[in-house]
Structures are given as structure tokens and as C-alpha cells.
Write an enzyme that holds these catalytic residues in place. Structure first.
Site, PDB file in Angstrom:
ATOM      1  N   TYR A 294      -1.400   0.477  10.867  1.00  0.00           N
ATOM      2  CA  TYR A 294      -1.748  -0.338   9.552  1.00  0.00           C
ATOM      3  C   TYR A 294      -0.466  -0.200   8.678  1.00  0.00           C
ATOM      4  O   TYR A 294      -0.051  -1.201   8.192  1.00  0.00           O
ATOM      5  CB  TYR A 294      -2.963   0.386   8.666  1.00  0.00           C
ATOM      6  CG  TYR A 294      -3.294   0.005   7.236  1.00  0.00           C
ATOM      7  CD1 TYR A 294      -3.977  -1.291   7.321  1.00  0.00           C
ATOM      8  CD2 TYR A 294      -2.772   0.605   6.408  1.00  0.00           C
ATOM      9  CE1 TYR A 294      -3.920  -1.745   5.846  1.00  0.00           C
ATOM     10  CE2 TYR A 294      -2.762   0.326   5.025  1.00  0.00           C
ATOM     11  CZ  TYR A 294      -3.571  -0.917   5.032  1.00  0.00           C
ATOM     12  OH  TYR A 294      -3.715  -1.420   3.650  1.00  0.00           O
TER      13      TYR A 294
ATOM     14  N   LYS B  56       1.788  -3.248   7.439  1.00  0.00           N
ATOM     15  CA  LYS B  56       1.991  -3.535   5.891  1.00  0.00           C
ATOM     16  C   LYS B  56       3.285  -3.511   5.565  1.00  0.00           C
ATOM     17  O   LYS B  56       3.820  -4.310   4.701  1.00  0.00           O
ATOM     18  CB  LYS B  56       1.169  -2.540   5.082  1.00  0.00           C
ATOM     19  CG  LYS B  56      -0.216  -2.967   5.092  1.00  0.00           C
ATOM     20  CD  LYS B  56      -0.755  -3.949   4.271  1.00  0.00           C
ATOM     21  CE  LYS B  56      -2.144  -4.504   4.139  1.00  0.00           C
ATOM     22  NZ  LYS B  56      -2.559  -5.462   3.060  1.00  0.00           N
TER      23      LYS B  56
ATOM     24  N   GLU C  18       0.503   3.626   1.925  1.00  0.00           N
ATOM     25  CA  GLU C  18       0.574   3.906   3.261  1.00  0.00           C
ATOM     26  C   GLU C  18       1.893   3.728   3.791  1.00  0.00           C
ATOM     27  O   GLU C  18       2.243   4.189   4.746  1.00  0.00           O
ATOM     28  CB  GLU C  18      -0.544   3.282   4.321  1.00  0.00           C
ATOM     29  CG  GLU C  18      -1.922   3.767   3.988  1.00  0.00           C
ATOM     30  CD  GLU C  18      -1.951   5.215   4.759  1.00  0.00           C
ATOM     31  OE1 GLU C  18      -1.706   5.240   5.643  1.00  0.00           O
ATOM     32  OE2 GLU C  18      -2.519   6.080   3.960  1.00  0.00           O
TER      33      GLU C  18
ATOM     34  N   THR D 145       0.950  -1.329  -0.025  1.00  0.00           N
ATOM     35  CA  THR D 145       0.015   0.069  -0.017  1.00  0.00           C
ATOM     36  C   THR D 145       0.855   1.352   0.041  1.00  0.00           C
ATOM     37  O   THR D 145       1.919   1.365   0.537  1.00  0.00           O
ATOM     38  CB  THR D 145      -1.000  -0.080   1.323  1.00  0.00           C
ATOM     39  OG1 THR D 145      -1.269   1.368   1.651  1.00  0.00           O
ATOM     40  CG2 THR D 145      -0.189  -0.586   2.600  1.00  0.00           C
TER      41      THR D 145
HETATM   42  P1  NAP Z   1     -11.739  -4.538   2.205  1.00  0.00           P
HETATM   43  O1  NAP Z   1     -12.538  -4.149   1.310  1.00  0.00           O
HETATM   44  O2  NAP Z   1     -11.480  -3.980   3.660  1.00  0.00           O
HETATM   45  O3  NAP Z   1     -11.335  -6.114   2.107  1.00  0.00           O
HETATM   46  C1  NAP Z   1     -10.600  -6.796   3.111  1.00  0.00           C
HETATM   47  C2  NAP Z   1     -10.758  -8.260   3.005  1.00  0.00           C
HETATM   48  O4  NAP Z   1     -10.089  -9.097   3.975  1.00  0.00           O
HETATM   49  C3  NAP Z   1     -12.379  -8.655   3.252  1.00  0.00           C
HETATM   50  O5  NAP Z   1     -12.598  -9.776   2.326  1.00  0.00           O
HETATM   51  C4  NAP Z   1     -12.311  -9.333   4.580  1.00  0.00           C
HETATM   52  O6  NAP Z   1     -13.048 -10.390   5.010  1.00  0.00           O
HETATM   53  C5  NAP Z   1     -10.909  -9.971   4.557  1.00  0.00           C
HETATM   54  N1  NAP Z   1     -10.142 -10.037   5.791  1.00  0.00           N
HETATM   55  C6  NAP Z   1      -9.980  -9.447   6.841  1.00  0.00           C
HETATM   56  N2  NAP Z   1      -9.351 -10.061   7.800  1.00  0.00           N
HETATM   57  C7  NAP Z   1      -9.140 -11.362   7.422  1.00  0.00           C
HETATM   58  C8  NAP Z   1      -8.490 -12.441   8.073  1.00  0.00           C
HETATM   59  N3  NAP Z   1      -8.126 -12.496   9.218  1.00  0.00           N
HETATM   60  N4  NAP Z   1      -8.391 -13.635   7.267  1.00  0.00           N
HETATM   61  C9  NAP Z   1      -8.949 -13.448   6.085  1.00  0.00           C
HETATM   62  N5  NAP Z   1      -9.523 -12.524   5.619  1.00  0.00           N
HETATM   63  C10 NAP Z   1      -9.718 -11.556   6.140  1.00  0.00           C
HETATM   64  O7  NAP Z   1      -9.988  -4.107   1.550  1.00  0.00           O
HETATM   65  P2  NAP Z   1      -9.871  -3.924  -0.029  1.00  0.00           P
HETATM   66  O8  NAP Z   1     -10.178  -2.292  -0.225  1.00  0.00           O
HETATM   67  O9  NAP Z   1     -10.505  -4.692  -0.944  1.00  0.00           O
HETATM   68  O10 NAP Z   1      -8.232  -3.992  -0.197  1.00  0.00           O
HETATM   69  C11 NAP Z   1      -7.868  -5.294  -0.423  1.00  0.00           C
HETATM   70  C12 NAP Z   1      -6.165  -5.072   0.063  1.00  0.00           C
HETATM   71  O11 NAP Z   1      -5.596  -4.247  -0.474  1.00  0.00           O
HETATM   72  C13 NAP Z   1      -6.086  -5.225   1.718  1.00  0.00           C
HETATM   73  O12 NAP Z   1      -4.979  -5.970   1.935  1.00  0.00           O
HETATM   74  C14 NAP Z   1      -5.841  -3.581   1.737  1.00  0.00           C
HETATM   75  O13 NAP Z   1      -5.050  -3.390   2.882  1.00  0.00           O
HETATM   76  C15 NAP Z   1      -4.820  -3.315   0.406  1.00  0.00           C
HETATM   77  N6  NAP Z   1      -4.811  -1.929  -0.176  1.00  0.00           N
HETATM   78  C16 NAP Z   1      -6.060  -1.575  -0.396  1.00  0.00           C
HETATM   79  C17 NAP Z   1      -5.866  -0.183  -1.078  1.00  0.00           C
HETATM   80  C18 NAP Z   1      -7.253   0.562  -1.682  1.00  0.00           C
HETATM   81  O14 NAP Z   1      -7.097   1.823  -1.637  1.00  0.00           O
HETATM   82  N7  NAP Z   1      -8.596  -0.292  -1.428  1.00  0.00           N
HETATM   83  C19 NAP Z   1      -4.826   0.500  -1.352  1.00  0.00           C
HETATM   84  C20 NAP Z   1      -3.606  -0.441  -1.061  1.00  0.00           C
HETATM   85  C21 NAP Z   1      -3.716  -1.713  -0.320  1.00  0.00           C
HETATM   86  P3  NAP Z   1     -14.727  -9.821   5.683  1.00  0.00           P
HETATM   87  O15 NAP Z   1     -15.387  -9.339   4.526  1.00  0.00           O
HETATM   88  O16 NAP Z   1     -15.074 -10.969   6.360  1.00  0.00           O
HETATM   89  O17 NAP Z   1     -14.246  -8.440   6.452  1.00  0.00           O
HETATM   90  O1  F7E Z   2      -9.138   8.296   4.244  1.00  0.00           O
HETATM   91  C1  F7E Z   2      -9.408  11.565   5.509  1.00  0.00           C
HETATM   92  C2  F7E Z   2      -8.306  10.717   6.157  1.00  0.00           C
HETATM   93  O2  F7E Z   2     -10.081   6.242   5.341  1.00  0.00           O
HETATM   94  C3  F7E Z   2      -8.448   8.940   3.045  1.00  0.00           C
HETATM   95  C4  F7E Z   2      -7.190   2.268   2.946  1.00  0.00           C
HETATM   96  O3  F7E Z   2      -7.785   1.385   1.688  1.00  0.00           O
HETATM   97  O4  F7E Z   2      -6.041   3.798   1.300  1.00  0.00           O
HETATM   98  C5  F7E Z   2      -7.129   3.862   2.438  1.00  0.00           C
HETATM   99  O5  F7E Z   2      -6.489   4.245   3.543  1.00  0.00           O
HETATM  100  C6  F7E Z   2      -8.194  10.271   3.754  1.00  0.00           C
HETATM  101  C7  F7E Z   2      -7.597  10.438   5.318  1.00  0.00           C
HETATM  102  O6  F7E Z   2      -8.401   6.089   3.304  1.00  0.00           O
HETATM  103  C8  F7E Z   2     -12.502  11.540   7.074  1.00  0.00           C
HETATM  104  O7  F7E Z   2      -7.945  11.233   7.393  1.00  0.00           O
HETATM  105  C9  F7E Z   2     -11.353  12.981   6.294  1.00  0.00           C
HETATM  106  O8  F7E Z   2      -6.380  11.203   5.169  1.00  0.00           O
HETATM  107  O9  F7E Z   2     -10.542   6.594   2.810  1.00  0.00           O
HETATM  108  P1  F7E Z   2      -9.722   6.794   3.993  1.00  0.00           P
HETATM  109  P2  F7E Z   2      -6.969   6.007   3.830  1.00  0.00           P
HETATM  110  O10 F7E Z   2      -6.821   6.240   5.060  1.00  0.00           O
HETATM  111  O11 F7E Z   2      -6.244   6.735   2.867  1.00  0.00           O
HETATM  112  C10 F7E Z   2      -4.907   3.157   1.600  1.00  0.00           C
HETATM  113  C11 F7E Z   2      -4.025   3.286   0.606  1.00  0.00           C
HETATM  114  C12 F7E Z   2      -4.811   1.883   2.220  1.00  0.00           C
HETATM  115  O12 F7E Z   2      -4.066   0.987   1.969  1.00  0.00           O
HETATM  116  C13 F7E Z   2      -6.002   1.446   3.410  1.00  0.00           C
HETATM  117  O13 F7E Z   2      -6.301   0.089   3.379  1.00  0.00           O
HETATM  118  O14 F7E Z   2      -9.482  10.981   4.069  1.00  0.00           O
HETATM  119  N1  F7E Z   2     -10.566  11.900   6.002  1.00  0.00           N
HETATM  120  N2  F7E Z   2     -12.512  12.648   6.702  1.00  0.00           N
HETATM  121  C14 F7E Z   2     -11.733  10.838   6.508  1.00  0.00           C
HETATM  122  N3  F7E Z   2     -11.359   9.401   6.456  1.00  0.00           N
HETATM  123  C15 F7E Z   2     -12.421   8.699   6.756  1.00  0.00           C
HETATM  124  N4  F7E Z   2     -12.332   7.450   6.578  1.00  0.00           N
HETATM  125  N5  F7E Z   2     -13.468   9.130   7.408  1.00  0.00           N
HETATM  126  C16 F7E Z   2     -13.722  10.505   7.361  1.00  0.00           C
HETATM  127  O15 F7E Z   2     -14.827  10.956   7.898  1.00  0.00           O
END
Ligand code: NAP
Ligand code: F7E
Length: 359
Positions: A160, A164, A138, A136
Site C-alpha cells: 500500500y 501510494k 504510510e 498518506t
Molecule cells: P475508505 O473508507 O477505504 O474508502 C475508499 C474509497 O475508495 C471507497 O469509496 C471505495 O469504494 C473507493 N474505491 C476503492 N477502489 C476503487 C476503484 N478502483 N475505483 C473507484 N473507487 C474505488 O478510505 P478512507 O479512509 O475514506 O480514505 C480516503 C483516501 O485517503 C484513500 O485514498 C486512503 O488511501 C487515503 N488515506 C486515508 C487515511 C485514513 O487514515 N483514513 C490516511 C491517509 C490517506 P467502495 O465503497 O466501493 O469500496
Molecule cells: O492499523 C495495528 C496495526 O489498520 C493501525 C489506513 O487508513 O492509516 C490506515 O492504515 C495499527 C497498525 O491502520 C490490529 O498493525 C493492531 O500498526 O487501523 P490500521 P493503518 O495500517 O495505520 C494510514 C495512514 C492509511 O493511509 C491507510 O489507508 O494498528 N493493529 N491490531 C491492528 N490493525 C488492524 N487493522 N487490526 C487489528 O486487529
């Protein structure tokens, strides 16, 4: 026929990737967690109504109960399936929540990754099985250069991000130590109509739909100045696959190369439902006003601030564009917001119809 094993198949990315791989002719295996409430909504394009809710199995699509923190379960599943490709998408993926549950986040996001790598090694599958690790942006956290690329030093800012980092390095370490095809996709934020409802983009698009339909009064947010490189999840899962098809095991940054603020995301979402926002005040006193009615519809609530924030993220997708032939701007920012708002307008309308049926 290639076999793929996906952890996190019930999540945003897992559901899109499963559809993508089935279309490519893969046999897809997914790990789902036992839950007291229904957790297969995002698989509704794959499962028919009759199949949903049970551990569905057909020729090409199989669901298995599991959890990446359960070492013996991970070994058994990988040993039984003997996949050609593993996509480790399972994670406690919410950055804000990781401050409340740092130990759990480490277990799932860090140790969970190790469990998969170790299972492949112990089972003697290192030559056969390619592993994709969901790393990520992050990791870059307090960014050390702009834009961020594969060589940019890491500086995570949350439990987080730190968990990661372990996943990233242990993947690289197994690649170097055991000659495994184990790689990191360093993905910047990617969103969609399937995004979890507490991530900021989805929180905004759902609120815009509810406010314009008179079902919500206000949207409460944290840091409006935060800047992110937001792409469309459906485009990003293609890149996960491309990374595993590459000749050599390498890590890739996946991003659009464009950055927008939370404030801009709010303005555009409300514009798509026909509301123009005017801003007034500063800091926690900042408010978003509906220009046509004078009503305050957006406010800041410090409870959504994080103990330490990632102020900005901007990725450089040059490597993935040139080596993988991936198009980082297939879905432009405005189109992403439009897709999400449109889906949430429908969802909110439908909620109302369902409610009326039971009134
Ligand atoms: P998400 O919607 O939160 O999905 C997470 C998945 O992981 C869900 O299927 C969840 O199951 C499963 N899970 C959680 N804990 C588990 C465990 N202990 N064992 C098995 N499965 C488990 O996340 P996403 O947005 O699809 O992201 C997918 C991956 O990419 C994650 O690793 C995330 O950290 C990474 N990532 C995401 C982003 C982004 O912007 N979306 C960016 C960079 C990296 P449940 O449905 O049961 O909760
Ligand atoms: O926040 C700000 C918050 O929670 C984005 C995950 O998929 O992307 C995601 O992490 C920004 C942050 O995503 C609210 O402070 C303002 O600066 O949508 P977010 P994230 O933290 O960037 C990365 C790449 C991952 O890997 C993660 O798994 O928005 N923000 N107001 C808020 N955020 C939330 N959630 N809620 C608010 O009300």
C-alpha cells in the site's frame, strides 16, 4: 457555482467531504463502483430514503458509475463534468490487505492516480482543474525522523505504502512538468464513526460496545505497541479543501502532532463504556482483563501482525497550521474516542432492535 468531482465518495473521507462541499455551495459529483451489495450507507446524510440505492441526481449532487482503473471511464467522466476541483480519494486503503493483493493495490492506488492526471492533461483542463491526491503517512513507514514533516524522507513498509509513493510522485511530476495545480495531502491516520470496521480503531470501539452489551466475548488484536497520530476525519476533510484553495500548489502534512498506542486506544474505549482494563502477560501472551469481573476480554492473535510493520507515526502539522490556518487539535484524542464509542453503542443497540423485529 464550483464543481467538484470526488472519487471514493462512498468511503469514510468521501462522504464527509461531499457533505462539507455541498454546504459550501458546490455542485458535487461522485464516482461509485457497481456493487452487488448496497454501498451507499455513508451517504445517508445526503440521500433521502427514496433516493438511496439508485444513481441519484439532483441539481447539486450527482453520482456516476465508475472505477479509477478504467481509463476510458475516467476520461469520459472528467470530460463530461469538467470539474474545477478533483479529490482523488479512491483507494484499496487497507494496509494489511495490500500484502494479500499487492498488484490490485498498485493498479488502484498507483495507476488510478495516473489515469486522473492524464485525463485532465489530455482533455486540456490543466488550467481549469485543481487536483487533490490522497497521500498518506504510510509513505514515511520506517520513520527517518520524528516527527515527520513535508521534507522527511520516505521509507514505505507495505505494498500500500509503495503504491501510494507512485501516486505521490506522479502528482508532483505532473505539477512540475505541466504546470498543473496537482497537490498531495499527506494525511496521518484519521478516524470516525464512519471508519471501516476492520481498521483498528473502529474494530476496538465496536467491540467495546458489543462486549458491554453482552454480544461479544473477546476482542482479538495484533500489535498493541503500535503508535499512531490519530485525528478526526471530519476535521481532516476541511484541510483537503483548504489545500486546494491555497494560492500556490504545495504538498501538506495533516496530523494532530500527538501519538498514542493501540493499547491506549483500547483502554480509553473500554473506559467510555465503564470497563477498566488491567493488562497482564507480555507479547503474544498479553491479555486485557476486565478489572471488575476478572474476565479476559482482549487477547493477541498473531494473524493480525503484518509481514512488516510501521511501528510509529507522528506528524508535524506546523505548515498546515501556519499557511492554511487549520487547527490540528480541534477534536482532541479523548473526544475522538468518545464520539466513536457513543456512535457504536447506538449502532449495537439498534442492531438488536432490528433483530427483534424479525424474531
Ligand atoms: P475508505 O473508507 O477505504 O474508502 C475508499 C474509497 O475508495 C471507497 O469509496 C471505495 O469504494 C473507493 N474505491 C476503492 N477502489 C476503487 C476503484 N478502483 N475505483 C473507484 N473507487 C474505488 O478510505 P478512507 O479512509 O475514506 O480514505 C480516503 C483516501 O485517503 C484513500 O485514498 C486512503 O488511501 C487515503 N488515506 C486515508 C487515511 C485514513 O487514515 N483514513 C490516511 C491517509 C490517506 P467502495 O465503497 O466501493 O469500496
Ligand atoms: O492499523 C495495528 C496495526 O489498520 C493501525 C489506513 O487508513 O492509516 C490506515 O492504515 C495499527 C497498525 O491502520 C490490529 O498493525 C493492531 O500498526 O487501523 P490500521 P493503518 O495500517 O495505520 C494510514 C495512514 C492509511 O493511509 C491507510 O489507508 O494498528 N493493529 N491490531 C491492528 N490493525 C488492524 N487493522 N487490526 C487489528 O486487529
Amino acid at each position: 457555482m464550483k464543481k467538484a468531482l470526488l472519487t471514493g465518495i462512498t468511503g469514510q473521507d468521501g462522504s464527509f467531504l461531499a457533505e462539507f462541499l455541498l454546504e459550501k455551495g458546490y455542485e458535487v459529483h461522485g464516482v461509485i463502483r457497481r456493487s452487488s451489495s448496497y454501498n451507499q450507507e455513508r451517504l445517508e446524510e445526503i440521500l433521502t430514503e427514496a433516493e438511496a440505492g439508485i444513481l441519484f441526481n439532483n441539481e447539486n449532487f450527482h453520482l456516476h458509475y465508475g472505477d479509477v482503473t478504467d481509463t476510458s471511464n475516467v476520461i469520459r467522466l472528467i470530460g463530461d463534468i469538467r470539474p474545477d476541483e478533483i479529490y482523488n480519494l479512491a483507494a484499496q486503503s487497507h494496509v494489511r490487505v495490500s500484502f494479500d493483493m499487492p498488484g490490485y493495490t498498485l493498479d488502484v492506488d498507483g495507476k488510478g492516480t495516473l489515469n486522473i492526471l492524464e485525463a485532465v492533461r489530455i482533455l486540456g483542463l490543466t488550467e481549469k482543474t485543481r487536483i487533490y491526491q490522497a497521500s498518506t503517512s504510510e509513505l514515511f513507514g520506517k520513520v527517518q525522523e520524528v516527527p515527520q514533516k513535508e521534507t522527511t524522507p520516505f521509507y514505505p513498509r507495505s505494498p500500500y505504502g509503495v503504491a501510494k509513493i507512485y501516486g505521490y510522485w506522479i502528482t508532483k511530476n505532473y505539477r512540475e512538468s505541466y504546470n498543473m495545480f496537482a497537490v498531495n495531502g499527506i494525511l496521518f491516520n484519521h478516524e470516525s464513526e464512519r471508519r471501516g470496521e476492520t481498521f483498528v480503531t473502529r474494530k476496538i470501539t465496536l467491540a467495546a460496545a458489543r462486549i458491554v452489551q453482552g454480544k461479544q466475548k473477546k476482542l482479538m488484536l495484533g500489535n498493541l505497541d503500535s503508535l499512531r497520530d490519530w485525528g478526526y476525519a471530519k476535521d481532516y476533510v476541511e484541510c483537503m479543501w483548504l489545500i486546494l484553495q491555497h494560492d500556490t500548489p504545495e504538498d501538506f502534512v495533516i496530523a494532530t502532532g500527538e501519538m498514542h498506542s493501540v493499547r491506549e486506544f483500547v483502554e480509553l474505549s473500554f473506559k467510555h463504556v465503564g470497563i477498566e482494563i488491567e493488562w497482564s502477560g507480555q507479547g503474544v501472551e498479553e491479555k486485557g482483563v476486565n478489572k471488575a469481573t476478572g474476565e479476559v476480554i482482549v487477547e493477541v492473535d498473531p494473524k493480525f501482525f503484518r509481514p512488516s510493520e510501521v511501528e510509529q507515526l507522528l506528524g508535524d502539522p506546523t505548515k498546515s497550521r501556519t499557511l492554511l490556518g487549520w487547527n490540528p487539535t480541534k477534536t482532541p484524542f479523548d473526544e475522538l474516542v468518545r464520539i466513536m464509542v457513543k456512535a457504536d453503542m447506538r449502532k449495537v443497540e439498534k442492531e438488536d432492535k432490528v433483530k427483534k423485529m424479525f424474531d
